[in-house]
Design a protein around this motif. Structure first.
Motif, PDB file in Angstrom:
ATOM      1  N   GLY A 133       0.843  -1.195   0.000  1.00 25.80           N
ATOM      2  CA  GLY A 133       0.000   0.000   0.000  1.00 25.80           C
ATOM      3  C   GLY A 133       0.877   1.244   0.000  1.00 25.80           C
ATOM      4  O   GLY A 133       2.114   1.152   0.094  1.00 25.80           O
ATOM      5  N   SER A 134       0.256   2.420  -0.107  1.00 27.69           N
ATOM      6  CA  SER A 134       1.016   3.665  -0.152  1.00 27.69           C
ATOM      7  C   SER A 134       0.112   4.848   0.167  1.00 27.69           C
ATOM      8  O   SER A 134      -0.987   4.962  -0.361  1.00 27.69           O
ATOM      9  N   LYS A 135       0.631   5.715   1.015  1.00 27.29           N
ATOM     10  CA  LYS A 135      -0.090   6.937   1.348  1.00 27.29           C
ATOM     11  C   LYS A 135       0.062   7.993   0.241  1.00 27.29           C
ATOM     12  O   LYS A 135      -0.684   8.962   0.192  1.00 27.29           O
ATOM     13  N   ILE A 136       1.074   7.817  -0.637  1.00 25.99           N
ATOM     14  CA  ILE A 136       1.389   8.866  -1.618  1.00 25.99           C
ATOM     15  C   ILE A 136       1.167   8.468  -3.073  1.00 25.99           C
ATOM     16  O   ILE A 136       1.390   9.283  -3.972  1.00 25.99           O
ATOM     17  N   TRP A 137       0.729   7.228  -3.321  1.00 23.82           N
ATOM     18  CA  TRP A 137       0.478   6.835  -4.710  1.00 23.82           C
ATOM     19  C   TRP A 137      -0.507   7.808  -5.369  1.00 23.82           C
ATOM     20  O   TRP A 137      -0.371   8.166  -6.544  1.00 23.82           O
ATOM     21  N   LYS A 138      -1.473   8.287  -4.597  1.00 22.63           N
ATOM     22  CA  LYS A 138      -2.507   9.171  -5.160  1.00 22.63           C
ATOM     23  C   LYS A 138      -1.915  10.464  -5.717  1.00 22.63           C
ATOM     24  O   LYS A 138      -2.570  11.180  -6.463  1.00 22.63           O
ATOM     25  N   TYR A 139      -0.678  10.776  -5.371  1.00 22.05           N
ATOM     26  CA  TYR A 139      -0.053  12.011  -5.853  1.00 22.05           C
ATOM     27  C   TYR A 139       0.809  11.788  -7.094  1.00 22.05           C
ATOM     28  O   TYR A 139       1.618  12.655  -7.444  1.00 22.05           O
ATOM     29  N   VAL A 140       0.645  10.660  -7.774  1.00 21.92           N
ATOM     30  CA  VAL A 140       1.594  10.313  -8.836  1.00 21.92           C
ATOM     31  C   VAL A 140       1.638  11.369  -9.945  1.00 21.92           C
ATOM     32  O   VAL A 140       2.682  11.622 -10.532  1.00 21.92           O
ATOM     33  N   ALA A 141       0.519  12.048 -10.228  1.00 17.61           N
ATOM     34  CA  ALA A 141       0.510  13.062 -11.297  1.00 17.61           C
ATOM     35  C   ALA A 141       1.025  14.418 -10.809  1.00 17.61           C
ATOM     36  O   ALA A 141       1.213  15.329 -11.614  1.00 17.61           O
ATOM     37  N   MET A 142       1.238  14.571  -9.491  1.00 18.85           N
ATOM     38  CA  MET A 142       1.809  15.780  -8.874  1.00 18.85           C
ATOM     39  C   MET A 142       1.010  17.059  -9.154  1.00 18.85           C
ATOM     40  O   MET A 142       1.568  18.157  -9.190  1.00 18.85           O
ATOM     41  N   PHE A 143      -0.285  16.919  -9.390  1.00 21.90           N
ATOM     42  CA  PHE A 143      -1.142  18.103  -9.457  1.00 21.90           C
ATOM     43  C   PHE A 143      -2.505  17.755  -8.863  1.00 21.90           C
ATOM     44  O   PHE A 143      -3.037  16.697  -9.185  1.00 21.90           O
ATOM     45  N   PRO A 144      -3.086  18.638  -8.030  1.00 23.83           N
ATOM     46  CA  PRO A 144      -2.534  19.895  -7.534  1.00 23.83           C
ATOM     47  C   PRO A 144      -1.150  19.680  -6.907  1.00 23.83           C
ATOM     48  O   PRO A 144      -0.874  18.592  -6.410  1.00 23.83           O
ATOM     49  N   PRO A 145      -0.330  20.730  -6.922  1.00 21.07           N
ATOM     50  CA  PRO A 145       1.066  20.583  -6.512  1.00 21.07           C
ATOM     51  C   PRO A 145       1.229  19.922  -5.140  1.00 21.07           C
ATOM     52  O   PRO A 145       0.444  20.150  -4.223  1.00 21.07           O
ATOM     53  N   VAL A 146       2.261  19.101  -5.043  1.00 22.67           N
ATOM     54  CA  VAL A 146       2.543  18.349  -3.817  1.00 22.67           C
ATOM     55  C   VAL A 146       3.949  18.717  -3.344  1.00 22.67           C
ATOM     56  O   VAL A 146       4.885  18.710  -4.140  1.00 22.67           O
ATOM     57  N   SER A 147       4.088  19.028  -2.086  1.00 24.00           N
ATOM     58  CA  SER A 147       5.411  19.434  -1.587  1.00 24.00           C
ATOM     59  C   SER A 147       6.291  18.200  -1.346  1.00 24.00           C
ATOM     60  O   SER A 147       5.786  17.081  -1.157  1.00 24.00           O
ATOM     61  N   GLN A 148       7.587  18.430  -1.314  1.00 23.44           N
ATOM     62  CA  GLN A 148       8.538  17.346  -1.032  1.00 23.44           C
ATOM     63  C   GLN A 148       8.290  16.781   0.361  1.00 23.44           C
ATOM     64  O   GLN A 148       8.462  15.582   0.594  1.00 23.44           O
ATOM     65  N   GLU A 149       7.837  17.635   1.306  1.00 21.51           N
ATOM     66  CA  GLU A 149       7.582  17.156   2.682  1.00 21.51           C
ATOM     67  C   GLU A 149       6.497  16.078   2.674  1.00 21.51           C
ATOM     68  O   GLU A 149       6.572  15.101   3.422  1.00 21.51           O
ATOM     69  N   VAL A 150       5.487  16.296   1.833  1.00 18.15           N
ATOM     70  CA  VAL A 150       4.389  15.323   1.785  1.00 18.15           C
ATOM     71  C   VAL A 150       4.908  13.989   1.240  1.00 18.15           C
ATOM     72  O   VAL A 150       4.555  12.909   1.747  1.00 18.15           O
ATOM     73  N   ILE A 151       5.773  14.050   0.219  1.00 18.77           N
ATOM     74  CA  ILE A 151       6.341  12.805  -0.339  1.00 18.77           C
ATOM     75  C   ILE A 151       7.234  12.133   0.710  1.00 18.77           C
ATOM     76  O   ILE A 151       7.130  10.926   0.951  1.00 18.77           O
ATOM     77  N   ASP A 152       8.075  12.920   1.363  1.00 14.71           N
ATOM     78  CA  ASP A 152       8.961  12.354   2.400  1.00 14.71           C
ATOM     79  C   ASP A 152       8.133  11.685   3.499  1.00 14.71           C
ATOM     80  O   ASP A 152       8.486  10.609   3.992  1.00 14.71           O
TER      81      ASP A 152
END
Ligand SMILES: O=C1C[C@@H](O)[C@H](O)[C@@H](O)C1=O
Length: 334
Positions: A133-152
């Motif tokens: 599973g992954s908490k950040i897969w949903k951000y794969v297209a990076m829009f709306p913009p996603v900060s590096q902190e959220v990815i970390d």
């Protein structure tokens, strides 16, 4: 036995375990990669009932089969996913879903993955294959913009949830082989690097190599084997056919599986774009000796055909390396 050929039972969960054993044995498989789905392998029963595990081994033995690996993809998916929603309700056992409150589902899924390691040890297997599973897969297209902190934070969340599970794997002498796959914390080369780093490259956490997920991302499955040589803990064989023609895209366009206009589809092993011979040469090169598992997920070919013919196709690729170079006899002795 080294490099036994096994059938992954996840796509056969509608059939009773005994029937899957009968089919696999008739087709010439050496054993099964048993999925914790349907009645194939029930983690709670394996831990609670004295004769459950022996009962599974007896059924396998009756059909001349063995087991080296069990899989628990569906429960593993819920450990880090956010959101937890109707999709998870559809794939989880009711006792893990419970009342559906997301954090409760994640906690129960994590406890079940630890129990899966305990059940694997009881069965006598040393590898559990699955998803994280992954908490950040949903951000794969990076829009709306996603900060590096959220990815970390996503990788940290993965490490915080999986390290305690992996502690149990270590305690019972079992390894986890994460299937590198879109929707997961590791889905390509760079995310795999980051994921391994997140858990300090601890030996309990390795990879399940399934080339079908690389092909449609235009990644090189052969290079992946060489790059992560010490982490290839398990091999699943499934193929992918690409049909990128300038209109059909790799994201699938929300078209249904097998839609004639989809950019790619899974196909039976040997029928797609995976370079199988190069892949098996690379597996030989890294000295992989574990199971070679066949996974059928072909929208255009019946599973009774796809799974039956794959075992012969794979067996034809299990050649050994030579013991010496072809000209070793002529090399200088000085
Ligand atoms: O191993 C796998 C598990 C399946 O549940 C999933 O559909 C598939 O993508 C896969 O490769």
């Amino acid at each position: 036995m080294t490099r036994p050929i096994t059938l992954f039972t996840g796509q056969w969960a509608d059939l009773p375990f005994e029937e899957v054993c009968r089919l696999a044995s008739e087709w010439g498989y050496d054993g099964l990669e048993i999925a914790c789905s349907g009645d194939h392998f029930e983690v709670d029963r394996a831990l609670a009932e004295d004769d459950y595990v022996q009962g599974r081994l007896d059924i396998l033995a009756r059909h001349g089969l063995k087991v080296w690996t069990i899989s628990n993809h569906l429960v593993g998916q819920a450990v880090c996913d956010d959101p937890i929603d109707h999709r998870h309700q559809n794939i989880l056992p009711a006792r893990i879903w419970g009342d559906g409150e997301p954090e409760g589902v994640r906690q129960r899924a994590a406890a079940e993955m630890a129990d899966t390691a305990r059940a694997a040890a009881k069965l006598g297997v040393d590898t559990v294959v699955g998803f994280t599973g992954s908490k950040i897969w949903k951000y794969v297209a990076m829009f709306p913009p996603v900060s590096q902190e959220v990815i970390d934070d996503g990788y940290q969340d993965f490490a915080d949830r999986w390290n305690p599970i992996l502690d149990v794997f270590d305690e019972v002498g079992v390894r986890f082989a994460h299937e590198v796959h879109p929707s997961e914390i590791a889905y390509d080369y760079w995310t795999t690097e980051r994921t391994l780093e997140a858990v300090g490259r601890r030996p309990a956490f390795g990879l399940n190599w399934d080339p079908s997920h690389f092909v449609w991302q235009d990644l090189d499955p052969v290079g992946f084997i060489l790059d992560f040589a010490d982490r290839i803990y398990h091999v699943d064989c499934k193929d992918t056919k690409k049909r990128f023609d300038g209109r059909n895209g790799r994201l699938g366009s929300h078209l249904a599986w097998a839609h004639a206009r989809r950019g790619w589809d899974f196909v039976s092993t040997g029928h797609g774009d995976v370079n199988w011979e190069e892949s098996f040469r690379a597996l030989n090169h890294i000295g992989y000796q574990g199971p070679i598992s066949v996974e059928w997920e072909d929208a255009g070919m019946d599973r009774l055909r796809g799974a039956a013919e794959a075992v012969g196709f794979i067996r034809g690729l299990l050649f050994d390396k030579p013991n010496a170079a072809f000209d070793a006899a002529f090399s200088s002795k000085s």
